[in-house]
Design a protein around this motif. Structure first.
Motif, PDB file in Angstrom:
ATOM      1  N   ALA A   1       0.835  -1.203   0.000  1.00  0.00           N
ATOM      2  CA  ALA A   1       0.000   0.000   0.000  1.00  0.00           C
ATOM      3  C   ALA A   1       0.873   1.258   0.000  1.00  0.00           C
ATOM      4  CB  ALA A   1      -0.922   0.008   1.216  1.00  0.00           C
ATOM      5  N   LYS A   2       2.002   1.200   0.695  1.00  0.00           N
ATOM      6  CA  LYS A   2       2.927   2.329   0.716  1.00  0.00           C
ATOM      7  C   LYS A   2       3.441   2.614  -0.698  1.00  0.00           C
ATOM      8  CE  LYS A   2       4.703   4.251   3.769  1.00  0.00           C
ATOM      9  NZ  LYS A   2       4.440   5.580   4.391  1.00  0.00           N
ATOM     10  N   VAL A   3       3.807   1.583  -1.420  1.00  0.00           N
ATOM     11  CA  VAL A   3       4.271   1.745  -2.799  1.00  0.00           C
ATOM     12  C   VAL A   3       3.161   2.342  -3.657  1.00  0.00           C
ATOM     13  CG1 VAL A   3       5.091   0.534  -4.855  1.00  0.00           C
ATOM     14  CG2 VAL A   3       5.890  -0.184  -2.582  1.00  0.00           C
ATOM     15  N   ASN A   4       1.972   1.792  -3.528  1.00  0.00           N
ATOM     16  CA  ASN A   4       0.842   2.269  -4.335  1.00  0.00           C
ATOM     17  C   ASN A   4       0.469   3.710  -3.998  1.00  0.00           C
ATOM     18  OD1 ASN A   4       0.628  -0.189  -5.674  1.00  0.00           O
ATOM     19  ND2 ASN A   4      -0.781  -1.044  -4.150  1.00  0.00           N
ATOM     20  N   ASP A   5       0.631   4.098  -2.749  1.00  0.00           N
ATOM     21  CA  ASP A   5       0.345   5.483  -2.359  1.00  0.00           C
ATOM     22  C   ASP A   5       1.276   6.453  -3.087  1.00  0.00           C
ATOM     23  OD1 ASP A   5      -1.669   4.704  -0.657  1.00  0.00           O
ATOM     24  OD2 ASP A   5      -0.488   4.895   1.181  1.00  0.00           O
ATOM     25  N   TYR A   6       2.543   6.110  -3.157  1.00  0.00           N
ATOM     26  CA  TYR A   6       3.501   6.978  -3.853  1.00  0.00           C
ATOM     27  C   TYR A   6       3.190   7.057  -5.345  1.00  0.00           C
ATOM     28  CZ  TYR A   6       6.791   8.103  -0.106  1.00  0.00           C
ATOM     29  OH  TYR A   6       7.380   8.628   1.015  1.00  0.00           O
ATOM     30  N   ILE A   7       2.787   5.940  -5.917  1.00  0.00           N
ATOM     31  CA  ILE A   7       2.466   5.922  -7.348  1.00  0.00           C
ATOM     32  C   ILE A   7       1.205   6.731  -7.632  1.00  0.00           C
ATOM     33  CG2 ILE A   7       1.790   4.435  -9.273  1.00  0.00           C
ATOM     34  CD1 ILE A   7       3.523   2.229  -7.930  1.00  0.00           C
ATOM     35  N   SER A   8       0.167   6.494  -6.837  1.00  0.00           N
ATOM     36  CA  SER A   8      -1.106   7.187  -7.080  1.00  0.00           C
ATOM     37  C   SER A   8      -1.003   8.687  -6.810  1.00  0.00           C
ATOM     38  CB  SER A   8      -2.218   6.573  -6.224  1.00  0.00           C
ATOM     39  OG  SER A   8      -1.926   6.706  -4.845  1.00  0.00           O
ATOM     40  N   ALA A   9      -0.078   9.079  -5.932  1.00  0.00           N
ATOM     41  CA  ALA A   9       0.108  10.503  -5.632  1.00  0.00           C
ATOM     42  C   ALA A   9       0.998  11.193  -6.666  1.00  0.00           C
ATOM     43  CB  ALA A   9       0.720  10.659  -4.246  1.00  0.00           C
ATOM     44  N   GLY A  10       1.488  10.425  -7.629  1.00  0.00           N
ATOM     45  CA  GLY A  10       2.337  11.007  -8.661  1.00  0.00           C
ATOM     46  C   GLY A  10       3.758  11.272  -8.206  1.00  0.00           C
ATOM     47  N   ARG A  11       4.161  10.654  -7.109  1.00  0.00           N
ATOM     48  CA  ARG A  11       5.517  10.859  -6.588  1.00  0.00           C
ATOM     49  C   ARG A  11       6.498   9.825  -7.122  1.00  0.00           C
ATOM     50  NH1 ARG A  11       6.059  11.688  -0.376  1.00  0.00           N
ATOM     51  NH2 ARG A  11       8.080  12.404  -1.176  1.00  0.00           N
ATOM     52  N   ALA A  12       5.970   8.730  -7.662  1.00  0.00           N
ATOM     53  CA  ALA A  12       6.846   7.660  -8.153  1.00  0.00           C
ATOM     54  C   ALA A  12       6.209   6.969  -9.345  1.00  0.00           C
ATOM     55  CB  ALA A  12       7.127   6.653  -7.044  1.00  0.00           C
ATOM     56  N   GLU A  13       7.076   6.420 -10.176  1.00  0.00           N
ATOM     57  CA  GLU A  13       6.649   5.583 -11.304  1.00  0.00           C
ATOM     58  C   GLU A  13       7.183   4.176 -11.066  1.00  0.00           C
ATOM     59  OE1 GLU A  13       7.490   5.061 -16.115  1.00  0.00           O
ATOM     60  OE2 GLU A  13       8.169   6.861 -15.061  1.00  0.00           O
ATOM     61  N   LEU A  14       6.319   3.187 -11.208  1.00  0.00           N
ATOM     62  CA  LEU A  14       6.734   1.804 -11.028  1.00  0.00           C
ATOM     63  C   LEU A  14       7.414   1.296 -12.298  1.00  0.00           C
ATOM     64  CD1 LEU A  14       6.680  -0.781  -9.257  1.00  0.00           C
ATOM     65  CD2 LEU A  14       4.487  -1.333 -10.339  1.00  0.00           C
ATOM     66  N   LEU A  15       8.682   0.907 -12.181  1.00  0.00           N
ATOM     67  CA  LEU A  15       9.439   0.393 -13.317  1.00  0.00           C
ATOM     68  C   LEU A  15       9.548  -1.124 -13.293  1.00  0.00           C
ATOM     69  CD1 LEU A  15      12.400   2.960 -13.393  1.00  0.00           C
ATOM     70  CD2 LEU A  15      10.220   3.069 -14.625  1.00  0.00           C
ATOM     71  N   VAL A  16       9.694  -1.688 -12.095  1.00  0.00           N
ATOM     72  CA  VAL A  16       9.824  -3.136 -11.936  1.00  0.00           C
ATOM     73  C   VAL A  16       9.030  -3.584 -10.719  1.00  0.00           C
ATOM     74  CG1 VAL A  16      11.391  -5.078 -11.495  1.00  0.00           C
ATOM     75  CG2 VAL A  16      12.141  -3.186 -12.966  1.00  0.00           C
ATOM     76  N   SER A  17       8.289  -4.659 -10.867  1.00  0.00           N
ATOM     77  CA  SER A  17       7.622  -5.344  -9.750  1.00  0.00           C
ATOM     78  C   SER A  17       7.624  -6.822 -10.099  1.00  0.00           C
ATOM     79  CB  SER A  17       6.192  -4.833  -9.567  1.00  0.00           C
ATOM     80  OG  SER A  17       5.523  -5.578  -8.569  1.00  0.00           O
ATOM     81  N   GLU A  18       8.470  -7.583  -9.401  1.00  0.00           N
ATOM     82  CA  GLU A  18       8.670  -8.976  -9.796  1.00  0.00           C
ATOM     83  C   GLU A  18       8.809  -9.871  -8.567  1.00  0.00           C
ATOM     84  OE1 GLU A  18      11.415 -10.547 -13.195  1.00  0.00           O
ATOM     85  OE2 GLU A  18      12.613 -10.467 -11.358  1.00  0.00           O
TER      86      GLU A  18
END
Length: 207
Positions: free
Chosen positions: A167-184
């Protein structure tokens, strides 16, 4: 032996208690953890290199421990690697590997304040999880990133079972603070059988 220390680190709280356990474990850590089939450092290093092909980039290996993570980064081609860890004894072992440009103990040197954007990428390999650094460290590390910098890290199975971590990762992505490049998702401690996987992430800082 690894099972004994893994049980200890999952049962202690606070930096001082954690430091004591890792200091005690330092002399046999590499042997113990490699016997469990520890696969995450190589996976994180490969994921980072896939997104940062310029291996001359500067890397901070946060929670570097005995340097297995730095060794994996070095074998992936990175050469400008600094490391920081809570345990002085773990750092002693990391220094012997000869892959770090600089090493220091967390909290021991106020002059080592990290400037946002100082590093092209920060890694936290097997660090933010049960038995290690708290989830709040995710926010601390992100403060050291500037737009375009990368954050490569892993969550073990115990952490993935707790919805707060992803959820912490998704919060940063949804807030426009981060882009997910890899999730494996893949192997972590391959010979333990239970809770033996981890998910590797690479995020790009956007703001």
């Amino acid at each position: 032996m690894a099972d004994t220390f893994l049980s200890k680190i999952f049962s202690v709280e606070g930096n001082d208690a954690m430091r004591e356990v890792y200091d005690e474990w330092a002399s046999s850590y590499d042997k113990d953890i490699l016997e469990t089939g520890y696969a995450t450092p190589v996976r994180v290093a490969a994921a980072l290199k896939s997104q940062l092909p310029d291996t001359y980039g500067q890397i901070l290996d946060f929670g570097c421990g005995t340097g297995l993570s730095g060794q994996a980064l070095s074998e992936a081609g990175f050469s400008k690697i600094d490391g920081v860890d809570l345990s002085p004894e773990m750092l002693r072992a990391a220094r012997e590997k000869g892959v770090y440009r600089d090493l220091w103990a967390a909290g021991d040197d106020a002059a080592r304040e990290i400037v946002p954007g100082q590093y092209d990428a920060i890694t936290a390999i097997g660090v933010i999880s049960y038995g290690a650094a708290p989830l709040s460290v995710f926010d601390d590390i992100f403060k050291w990133l500037a737009p375009g910098n990368l954050f490569a890290f892993s969550f073990n199975d115990q952490s993935l079972e707790d919805g707060r971590y992803e959820a912490k990762v998704n919060d940063y992505i949804s807030a426009g603070r981060a882009e997910l490049l890899v999730s494996e998702y893949g192997p972590h401690l391959t010979k333990l059988g239970v809770n033996s996987g981890s998910k590797v992430f690479v995020l790009k800082c956007l703001s």
